[in-house]
Design a protein around this motif. Structure first.
Motif, PDB file in Angstrom:
ATOM      1  N   SER A 249      61.750 -14.911  -7.870  1.00 37.96           N
ATOM      2  CA  SER A 249      61.932 -14.497  -6.481  1.00 37.96           C
ATOM      3  C   SER A 249      63.387 -14.282  -6.081  1.00 37.96           C
ATOM      4  O   SER A 249      63.664 -13.552  -5.121  1.00 37.96           O
ATOM      5  N   ALA A 250      64.337 -14.879  -6.775  1.00 34.66           N
ATOM      6  CA  ALA A 250      65.753 -14.787  -6.398  1.00 34.66           C
ATOM      7  C   ALA A 250      66.290 -13.380  -6.631  1.00 34.66           C
ATOM      8  O   ALA A 250      65.870 -12.674  -7.551  1.00 34.66           O
ATOM      9  N   ARG A 251      67.230 -12.989  -5.803  1.00 34.82           N
ATOM     10  CA  ARG A 251      67.829 -11.649  -5.934  1.00 34.82           C
ATOM     11  C   ARG A 251      68.768 -11.574  -7.130  1.00 34.82           C
ATOM     12  O   ARG A 251      68.803 -10.567  -7.849  1.00 34.82           O
ATOM     13  N   HIS A 252      69.558 -12.619  -7.338  1.00 28.91           N
ATOM     14  CA  HIS A 252      70.474 -12.669  -8.476  1.00 28.91           C
ATOM     15  C   HIS A 252      70.263 -13.992  -9.217  1.00 28.91           C
ATOM     16  O   HIS A 252      71.094 -14.901  -9.134  1.00 28.91           O
ATOM     17  N   PRO A 253      69.172 -14.146  -9.956  1.00 31.10           N
ATOM     18  CA  PRO A 253      68.891 -15.414 -10.643  1.00 31.10           C
ATOM     19  C   PRO A 253      69.900 -15.695 -11.745  1.00 31.10           C
ATOM     20  O   PRO A 253      70.404 -14.774 -12.389  1.00 31.10           O
ATOM     21  N   ILE A 254      70.191 -16.978 -11.953  1.00 31.08           N
ATOM     22  CA  ILE A 254      71.146 -17.373 -12.989  1.00 31.08           C
ATOM     23  C   ILE A 254      70.615 -17.033 -14.379  1.00 31.08           C
ATOM     24  O   ILE A 254      71.369 -16.721 -15.289  1.00 31.08           O
ATOM     25  N   VAL A 255      69.298 -17.076 -14.539  1.00 32.84           N
ATOM     26  CA  VAL A 255      68.646 -16.665 -15.786  1.00 32.84           C
ATOM     27  C   VAL A 255      67.639 -15.562 -15.446  1.00 32.84           C
ATOM     28  O   VAL A 255      66.515 -15.851 -15.044  1.00 32.84           O
ATOM     29  N   PRO A 256      68.020 -14.307 -15.580  1.00 38.79           N
ATOM     30  CA  PRO A 256      67.099 -13.219 -15.230  1.00 38.79           C
ATOM     31  C   PRO A 256      65.939 -13.122 -16.214  1.00 38.79           C
ATOM     32  O   PRO A 256      66.115 -13.318 -17.423  1.00 38.79           O
ATOM     33  N   LEU A 257      64.771 -12.799 -15.697  1.00 41.99           N
ATOM     34  CA  LEU A 257      63.577 -12.662 -16.533  1.00 41.99           C
ATOM     35  C   LEU A 257      63.255 -11.204 -16.839  1.00 41.99           C
ATOM     36  O   LEU A 257      62.317 -10.925 -17.587  1.00 41.99           O
ATOM     37  N   THR A 258      64.024 -10.278 -16.275  1.00 44.40           N
ATOM     38  CA  THR A 258      63.737  -8.851 -16.466  1.00 44.40           C
ATOM     39  C   THR A 258      63.774  -8.407 -17.932  1.00 44.40           C
ATOM     40  O   THR A 258      63.021  -7.499 -18.297  1.00 44.40           O
ATOM     41  N   PRO A 259      64.614  -9.001 -18.810  1.00 41.59           N
ATOM     42  CA  PRO A 259      64.574  -8.555 -20.215  1.00 41.59           C
ATOM     43  C   PRO A 259      63.230  -8.769 -20.895  1.00 41.59           C
ATOM     44  O   PRO A 259      62.938  -8.125 -21.901  1.00 41.59           O
ATOM     45  N   LEU A 260      62.394  -9.640 -20.348  1.00 43.68           N
ATOM     46  CA  LEU A 260      61.098  -9.920 -20.966  1.00 43.68           C
ATOM     47  C   LEU A 260      60.150  -8.729 -20.889  1.00 43.68           C
ATOM     48  O   LEU A 260      59.133  -8.706 -21.594  1.00 43.68           O
ATOM     49  N   ARG A 261      60.463  -7.752 -20.048  1.00 41.42           N
ATOM     50  CA  ARG A 261      59.555  -6.602 -19.950  1.00 41.42           C
ATOM     51  C   ARG A 261      59.708  -5.663 -21.146  1.00 41.42           C
ATOM     52  O   ARG A 261      58.883  -4.760 -21.329  1.00 41.42           O
ATOM     53  N   TYR A 262      60.737  -5.850 -21.950  1.00 43.03           N
ATOM     54  CA  TYR A 262      60.913  -5.048 -23.166  1.00 43.03           C
ATOM     55  C   TYR A 262      60.175  -5.736 -24.315  1.00 43.03           C
ATOM     56  O   TYR A 262      60.465  -6.878 -24.669  1.00 43.03           O
ATOM     57  N   GLN A 263      59.219  -5.039 -24.924  1.00 43.30           N
ATOM     58  CA  GLN A 263      58.381  -5.636 -25.958  1.00 43.30           C
ATOM     59  C   GLN A 263      59.195  -6.164 -27.135  1.00 43.30           C
ATOM     60  O   GLN A 263      58.935  -7.250 -27.648  1.00 43.30           O
ATOM     61  N   SER A 264      60.198  -5.398 -27.560  1.00 42.25           N
ATOM     62  CA  SER A 264      60.992  -5.813 -28.714  1.00 42.25           C
ATOM     63  C   SER A 264      61.721  -7.125 -28.435  1.00 42.25           C
ATOM     64  O   SER A 264      61.804  -7.998 -29.311  1.00 42.25           O
ATOM     65  N   PHE A 265      62.255  -7.281 -27.223  1.00 41.28           N
ATOM     66  CA  PHE A 265      62.950  -8.518 -26.873  1.00 41.28           C
ATOM     67  C   PHE A 265      61.964  -9.675 -26.780  1.00 41.28           C
ATOM     68  O   PHE A 265      62.222 -10.775 -27.290  1.00 41.28           O
ATOM     69  N   PHE A 266      60.828  -9.456 -26.127  1.00 38.49           N
ATOM     70  CA  PHE A 266      59.855 -10.526 -25.926  1.00 38.49           C
ATOM     71  C   PHE A 266      59.329 -11.066 -27.254  1.00 38.49           C
ATOM     72  O   PHE A 266      59.290 -12.278 -27.478  1.00 38.49           O
ATOM     73  N   ILE A 267      58.935 -10.183 -28.156  1.00 35.59           N
ATOM     74  CA  ILE A 267      58.336 -10.640 -29.418  1.00 35.59           C
ATOM     75  C   ILE A 267      59.373 -11.293 -30.318  1.00 35.59           C
ATOM     76  O   ILE A 267      59.109 -12.332 -30.933  1.00 35.59           O
ATOM     77  N   SER A 268      60.578 -10.718 -30.396  1.00 30.79           N
ATOM     78  CA  SER A 268      61.593 -11.278 -31.291  1.00 30.79           C
ATOM     79  C   SER A 268      62.236 -12.543 -30.741  1.00 30.79           C
ATOM     80  O   SER A 268      62.825 -13.324 -31.497  1.00 30.79           O
ATOM     81  N   THR A 269      62.124 -12.776 -29.431  1.00 30.58           N
ATOM     82  CA  THR A 269      62.781 -13.930 -28.813  1.00 30.58           C
ATOM     83  C   THR A 269      61.805 -15.008 -28.395  1.00 30.58           C
ATOM     84  O   THR A 269      62.004 -16.188 -28.691  1.00 30.58           O
ATOM     85  N   ILE A 270      60.735 -14.637 -27.707  1.00 28.54           N
ATOM     86  CA  ILE A 270      59.806 -15.612 -27.148  1.00 28.54           C
ATOM     87  C   ILE A 270      58.602 -15.851 -28.050  1.00 28.54           C
ATOM     88  O   ILE A 270      58.236 -16.987 -28.337  1.00 28.54           O
TER      89      ILE A 270
END
Length: 478
Positions: A249-270
């Protein structure tokens, strides 16, 4: 004449490599020294997993602010101060006369190391065009790969023939050279947007990470601390829920979650990446103990076996770009996870009756089995990431990696204690079962890697250009 962008990326990558080498050599020499340190401090060898997890805990708590501090104070200033602090705290570790003082110095190491490496990575990823990303990352990561090769035998040699404090004093000359290079070559990256600091997000995230990692560490040891560990894990679950809601919900979160929408980042990281790293990092903590406690080898000979493993890894690094270009990320990572699982399974079957040269050859092959796979996962994380989100993706990726390392080490320590019936010294059967579980973790990553699209990371590997060329040739024939 070479492209100026490529030349600048190479120079920055070389300076960053020095810092990664210093951090890497520090952690790898420490592992082979743990049994000797345990004897000097009068504690059980598995209890010294705290010396590793406390580093991870502090690092995880400060990682969210590394990008923000680098933007506000300047990347060159933050990087050089962090390198100086890490060097001096390393000397403090070697001079520590008690376990509490040693842990305090490890906290200082973690604080400065957390600023040094992520800020350097953000600079490198920001100034490097996508077409040169593999080249820059290969340069910056090579010393980090050499550190595990050199670290175990060096740590074993120093611990066997000198004393364990000297494994920390070797950071002094490395840090001095790195400081001079950083002051001259690290560029100052000006922030395109000065975002406000997310105090609520930092408080929730840091509290969650500290409670989780400390809880895992407590639960991994026997005694009354386990009850405290369970309470910490419950608190971590509550804090993590609030931190996740705030980040969404935060406008400028200290840890943004937006990179998780990229499949390559999500699978290789999470997803699959986490399971593979648990196996890789857990094995790195288990093998030195198994070789010294289970096989009765000296720290030096144990270090030589780890050298063989990491040398096998380095030997195949040069073919990783061509392999990824030819087969693509999905095929390489699927087959690689199966190879890693099979190689860890082999480690569970090792015995002290095998001749040392045979053990050395087997460990070399184990390292080769993971080489291309680990390189592929590292490159895939940022393969489809736009430059505007590199900073947030770096913070999130490093946080996940720190949590994975803490979970792997604490989990291994807890398993060894549980399977050994609470004994201070793990049994050989406990080592074997623990390694088998790590092999299962690597194997479970395979179906998750299968979810990658066929063209994942194509821009980085060059398969896009290759595909366009083939299409043009086919159209010409028609």
């Amino acid at each position: 004449m070479s492209d100026p962008a490529l030349r600048r990326a190479r120079v920055t990558a070389i300076v960053l490599a020095a810092s990664m080498f210093m951090v890497g050599i520090d952690s790898t020499v420490l592992v082979t020294a743990l049994p000797r340190m345990a004897r000097d401090f009068g504690v059980a060898p598995t209890s010294l997993s705290t010396t590793i997890t406390i580093y991870i805990l502090v690092s995880a708590a400060l990682l969210p602010v590394s990008s923000w501090i680098g933007q506000r104070l300047g990347s060159r200033r933050v990087f050089t101060v962090a390198m100086l602090g890490f060097t001096l705290s390393s000397v403090g570790c070697g001079l520590a006369g008690s376990l509490p003082m040693f842990l305090l110095m490890r906290v200082c190491q973690a604080a400065f190391g957390t600023l040094m490496v992520p800020v350097g990575n953000i600079v490198l990823l920001t100034i490097t065009p996508k077409r040169y990303l593999v080249t820059a990352m290969a340069i910056s990561s090579t010393p980090a790969l050499l550190a595990p090769v050199i670290g175990p035998p060096l740590g074993g040699f120093i611990t066997t023939y000198l004393d364990w404090p000297w494994v920390f004093f070797i950071n002094l000359p490395i840090g001095a050279i790195g400081l001079v290079a950083a002051a001259r070559f690290i560029p100052d990256i000006a922030a395109t947007e000065r975002t406000p600091f997310d105090w609520p997000g930092f408080g929730l995230t840091a509290s969650f990470l500290c409670a989780l990692i400390a809880g895992l560490d407590r639960v991994s040891h026997k005694g009354e601390g386990r009850e405290i560990g369970v309470l910490l894990l419950i608190a971590a679950a509550i804090l993590g829920t609030f931190a996740l809601r705030h980040a969404r919900s935060a406008r400028h979160p200290i840890v943004p979650l937006t990179p998780l929408r990229y499949q390559s980042f999500f699978i290789s990281t999470i997803g699959a990446g986490t399971l593979t790293r648990i196996a890789f990092m857990g094995l790195g903590f288990t093998l030195p103990l198994m070789f010294q406690i289970g096989f009765g080898l000296s720290p030096f000979h144990s270090g030589l076996l780890l050298l063989a493993q990491n040398a096998g890894d380095v030997v195949l690094k040069s073919i990783a770009p061509r392999t990824l270009r030819h087969f693509g990320f999905r095929k390489v990572l699927v087959s690689g996870s199966l190879m890693i699982a099979a190689s860890i399974l082999v480690c569970a079957m090792l015995t002290s009756r095998l001749p040392f040269p045979i053990l050395f050859a087997i460990m070399f092959a184990v390292g080769m089995a993971r080489s291309v796979h680990m390189t592929g996962m590292m490159a895939l994380r940022f393969a489809d990431m736009p430059h505007s989100e590199v900073g947030g993706a770096t913070v999130l990726g490093n946080l996940v990696q720190s949590l994975t390392q803490a979970f792997a080490i604490s989990g291994v320590a807890a398993l060894l204690g549980l399977l050994s019936g609470g004994a201070d010294v793990p049994t050989m059967a406990a080592f074997r079962i623990t390694v088998l579980i790590l092999a299962c973790s690597a194997a479970c990553a395979t179906p998750l890697f299968l979810r990658l699209s066929k063209d994942a990371g194509a821009e980085v590997t060059g398969r896009v250009q290759r595909g366009l060329k083939e299409m043009r040739e086919e159209s010409e024939v028609v």
